[in-house]
Design a protein around this motif. Structure first.
Motif, PDB file in Angstrom:
ATOM      1  N   LEU A 156       0.821  -1.213   0.000  1.00 19.69           N
ATOM      2  CA  LEU A 156       0.000   0.000   0.000  1.00 19.69           C
ATOM      3  C   LEU A 156       0.854   1.261   0.000  1.00 19.69           C
ATOM      4  CD1 LEU A 156      -2.800  -1.176   2.449  1.00 19.69           C
ATOM      5  CD2 LEU A 156      -2.965  -0.899  -0.040  1.00 19.69           C
ATOM      6  N   ALA A 157       1.940   1.272   0.743  1.00 20.49           N
ATOM      7  CA  ALA A 157       2.814   2.448   0.781  1.00 20.49           C
ATOM      8  C   ALA A 157       3.454   2.697  -0.585  1.00 20.49           C
ATOM      9  CB  ALA A 157       3.884   2.269   1.854  1.00 20.49           C
ATOM     10  N   MET A 158       3.935   1.648  -1.219  1.00 23.03           N
ATOM     11  CA  MET A 158       4.554   1.817  -2.537  1.00 23.03           C
ATOM     12  C   MET A 158       3.517   2.237  -3.576  1.00 23.03           C
ATOM     13  SD  MET A 158       7.822   1.537  -2.385  1.00 23.03           S
ATOM     14  CE  MET A 158       8.223   1.383  -4.123  1.00 23.03           C
ATOM     15  N   SER A 159       2.308   1.698  -3.483  1.00 25.61           N
ATOM     16  CA  SER A 159       1.246   2.108  -4.409  1.00 25.61           C
ATOM     17  C   SER A 159       0.971   3.596  -4.270  1.00 25.61           C
ATOM     18  CB  SER A 159      -0.040   1.315  -4.148  1.00 25.61           C
ATOM     19  OG  SER A 159       0.149  -0.047  -4.423  1.00 25.61           O
ATOM     20  N   GLY A 160       0.861   4.072  -3.036  1.00 23.70           N
ATOM     21  CA  GLY A 160       0.634   5.498  -2.806  1.00 23.70           C
ATOM     22  C   GLY A 160       1.790   6.351  -3.277  1.00 23.70           C
ATOM     23  N   LEU A 161       3.004   5.917  -3.005  1.00 24.74           N
ATOM     24  CA  LEU A 161       4.181   6.666  -3.429  1.00 24.74           C
ATOM     25  C   LEU A 161       4.224   6.779  -4.953  1.00 24.74           C
ATOM     26  CD1 LEU A 161       7.706   6.506  -2.061  1.00 24.74           C
ATOM     27  CD2 LEU A 161       7.394   6.025  -4.466  1.00 24.74           C
ATOM     28  N   ILE A 162       3.920   5.686  -5.635  1.00 27.35           N
ATOM     29  CA  ILE A 162       3.950   5.686  -7.098  1.00 27.35           C
ATOM     30  C   ILE A 162       2.878   6.621  -7.659  1.00 27.35           C
ATOM     31  CG2 ILE A 162       3.513   4.243  -9.124  1.00 27.35           C
ATOM     32  CD1 ILE A 162       4.975   1.972  -7.484  1.00 27.35           C
ATOM     33  N   VAL A 163       1.681   6.581  -7.087  1.00 23.46           N
ATOM     34  CA  VAL A 163       0.622   7.483  -7.546  1.00 23.46           C
ATOM     35  C   VAL A 163       1.059   8.933  -7.362  1.00 23.46           C
ATOM     36  CG1 VAL A 163      -1.726   8.311  -7.065  1.00 23.46           C
ATOM     37  CG2 VAL A 163      -1.289   5.859  -7.250  1.00 23.46           C
ATOM     38  N   GLU A 164       1.627   9.262  -6.217  1.00 24.98           N
ATOM     39  CA  GLU A 164       2.097  10.623  -5.975  1.00 24.98           C
ATOM     40  C   GLU A 164       3.156  11.024  -6.997  1.00 24.98           C
ATOM     41  OE1 GLU A 164       1.152  12.995  -3.741  1.00 24.98           O
ATOM     42  OE2 GLU A 164      -0.466  11.657  -3.124  1.00 24.98           O
ATOM     43  N   ARG A 165       4.098  10.146  -7.237  1.00 24.68           N
ATOM     44  CA  ARG A 165       5.213  10.453  -8.138  1.00 24.68           C
ATOM     45  C   ARG A 165       4.749  10.646  -9.576  1.00 24.68           C
ATOM     46  NH1 ARG A 165       8.210  11.684 -11.494  1.00 24.68           N
ATOM     47  NH2 ARG A 165      10.360  11.108 -11.813  1.00 24.68           N
ATOM     48  N   LEU A 166       3.800   9.819 -10.013  1.00 24.77           N
ATOM     49  CA  LEU A 166       3.368   9.879 -11.407  1.00 24.77           C
ATOM     50  C   LEU A 166       2.304  10.932 -11.677  1.00 24.77           C
ATOM     51  CD1 LEU A 166       3.226   6.111 -12.400  1.00 24.77           C
ATOM     52  CD2 LEU A 166       5.035   7.769 -12.862  1.00 24.77           C
ATOM     53  N   THR A 167       1.466  11.229 -10.696  1.00 24.96           N
ATOM     54  CA  THR A 167       0.352  12.131 -10.976  1.00 24.96           C
ATOM     55  C   THR A 167       0.636  13.586 -10.613  1.00 24.96           C
ATOM     56  OG1 THR A 167      -0.718  11.658  -8.846  1.00 24.96           O
ATOM     57  CG2 THR A 167      -1.364  10.296 -10.745  1.00 24.96           C
ATOM     58  N   LEU A 168       1.331  13.825  -9.525  1.00 25.25           N
ATOM     59  CA  LEU A 168       1.622  15.198  -9.105  1.00 25.25           C
ATOM     60  C   LEU A 168       3.064  15.324  -8.612  1.00 25.25           C
ATOM     61  CD1 LEU A 168      -1.683  16.038  -7.195  1.00 25.25           C
ATOM     62  CD2 LEU A 168      -0.959  16.923  -9.418  1.00 25.25           C
ATOM     63  N   PRO A 169       4.020  15.061  -9.477  1.00 25.60           N
ATOM     64  CA  PRO A 169       5.417  15.098  -9.030  1.00 25.60           C
ATOM     65  C   PRO A 169       5.848  16.478  -8.531  1.00 25.60           C
ATOM     66  CG  PRO A 169       5.307  14.976 -11.424  1.00 25.60           C
ATOM     67  CD  PRO A 169       3.905  14.780 -10.903  1.00 25.60           C
ATOM     68  N   ASP A 170       5.255  17.542  -9.057  1.00 30.11           N
ATOM     69  CA  ASP A 170       5.635  18.890  -8.641  1.00 30.11           C
ATOM     70  C   ASP A 170       5.118  19.248  -7.252  1.00 30.11           C
ATOM     71  OD1 ASP A 170       6.963  19.202 -11.037  1.00 30.11           O
ATOM     72  OD2 ASP A 170       5.271  20.173 -12.020  1.00 30.11           O
ATOM     73  N   ALA A 171       4.155  18.473  -6.765  1.00 28.42           N
ATOM     74  CA  ALA A 171       3.655  18.714  -5.408  1.00 28.42           C
ATOM     75  C   ALA A 171       4.710  18.332  -4.369  1.00 28.42           C
ATOM     76  CB  ALA A 171       2.365  17.932  -5.162  1.00 28.42           C
ATOM     77  N   TRP A 172       5.621  17.469  -4.783  1.00 28.30           N
ATOM     78  CA  TRP A 172       6.697  17.044  -3.898  1.00 28.30           C
ATOM     79  C   TRP A 172       7.937  17.866  -4.234  1.00 28.30           C
ATOM     80  CZ3 TRP A 172       6.151  13.672   0.079  1.00 28.30           C
ATOM     81  CH2 TRP A 172       4.932  13.010   0.142  1.00 28.30           C
ATOM     82  N   ARG A 173       8.162  18.895  -3.495  1.00 27.76           N
ATOM     83  CA  ARG A 173       9.309  19.767  -3.750  1.00 27.76           C
ATOM     84  C   ARG A 173      10.627  19.015  -3.533  1.00 27.76           C
ATOM     85  NH1 ARG A 173       6.187  22.928  -5.791  1.00 27.76           N
ATOM     86  NH2 ARG A 173       4.924  24.461  -4.740  1.00 27.76           N
ATOM     87  N   ASP A 174      10.574  18.051  -2.627  1.00 26.79           N
ATOM     88  CA  ASP A 174      11.756  17.239  -2.339  1.00 26.79           C
ATOM     89  C   ASP A 174      11.776  16.069  -3.326  1.00 26.79           C
ATOM     90  OD1 ASP A 174      13.718  15.612  -1.347  1.00 26.79           O
ATOM     91  OD2 ASP A 174      12.739  15.234   0.565  1.00 26.79           O
ATOM     92  N   PRO A 175      12.730  16.037  -4.234  1.00 27.60           N
ATOM     93  CA  PRO A 175      12.762  14.970  -5.235  1.00 27.60           C
ATOM     94  C   PRO A 175      13.371  13.672  -4.714  1.00 27.60           C
ATOM     95  CG  PRO A 175      14.573  16.458  -5.621  1.00 27.60           C
ATOM     96  CD  PRO A 175      13.784  17.016  -4.450  1.00 27.60           C
TER      97      PRO A 175
END
Length: 194
Positions: A156-175
């Motif tokens: 579940l954690a990896m699924s969420g991380l992947i969704v975040e990375r692919l859908t809104l990568p700019d929301a994560w200022r820390d790359p």
């Protein structure tokens, strides 16, 4: 229906996945798939009787496309089942997804389409349920640390991380997604004992 050529059928399913990622479920037409696969017009309709069948089969095929090759799977499972082995597998999953983001984005499109289309939902439920069960069984039966609860938490954690990375990568200022994966593994798994 035309005699099935498996190589062409797979190429059409890969093209459907790419169309889903680029244009969404509404953009998935036989014409768009034919164009993406660089085949003559009408080819996709010879392999898939209707759009729902195409969507359902793309939903089943996307998991094949995203899976590690048998050779890579053997490399990942050769070492002892330790925290570091799990860390390597999580990084490998992340790397595979980021090398083929269209596959995962198409999977997200298919999940949304499955809300409205029972055939798509059925195909995805079957494929994803099997994937989840196989992943958990692999972790538990392989003697990896943490047991079932850890396998579920990592999935579940990896699924969420992947969704975040692919859908809104700019929301994560820390790359630092690779570091985040390390943090997930360190939080979910007990340290290896000598």
């Amino acid at each position: 229906m035309a005699r099935t050529n498996e190589t062409r059928r797979r190429a059409l399913l890969d093209a459907a996945i790419d169309v889903l990622a680029d244009h969404g479920a509404r953009g998935l037409t036989f014409r768009a798939v034919d164009t993406a696969a660089a085949v003559p017009p009408g080819t996709a309709s010879n392999y898939f009787p209707d759009r729902d069948t195409l969507l359902a089969q793309a939903g089943a095929h996307v998991h094949i496309r995203l899976a590690p090759t048998p050779h890579r799977m053997a490399e990942l499972t050769a070492p002892a089942p330790t925290r570091e082995t799990v860390r390597t597998a999580m990084h490998d999953l992340y790397d595979r997804i980021t090398r083929d983001p269209a596959g995962y984005i198409a999977l997200l499109e298919l999940r949304l389409e499955g809300i409205r289309r029972p055939d798509v939902r059925h195909a995805l439920t079957a494929a994803i349920s099997t994937n989840i069960a196989d992943n958990i069984a692999f972790h538990v039966d392989g003697g990896y640390p943490g047991g079932r609860r850890t396998a579920v938490a990592l999935y579940l954690a990896m699924s969420g991380l992947i969704v975040e990375r692919l859908t809104l990568p700019d929301a994560w200022r820390d790359p630092g997604f690779p570091r985040i994966i390390d943090d997930l593994v360190d939080t979910a798994l007990p340290p290896d004992t000598p």
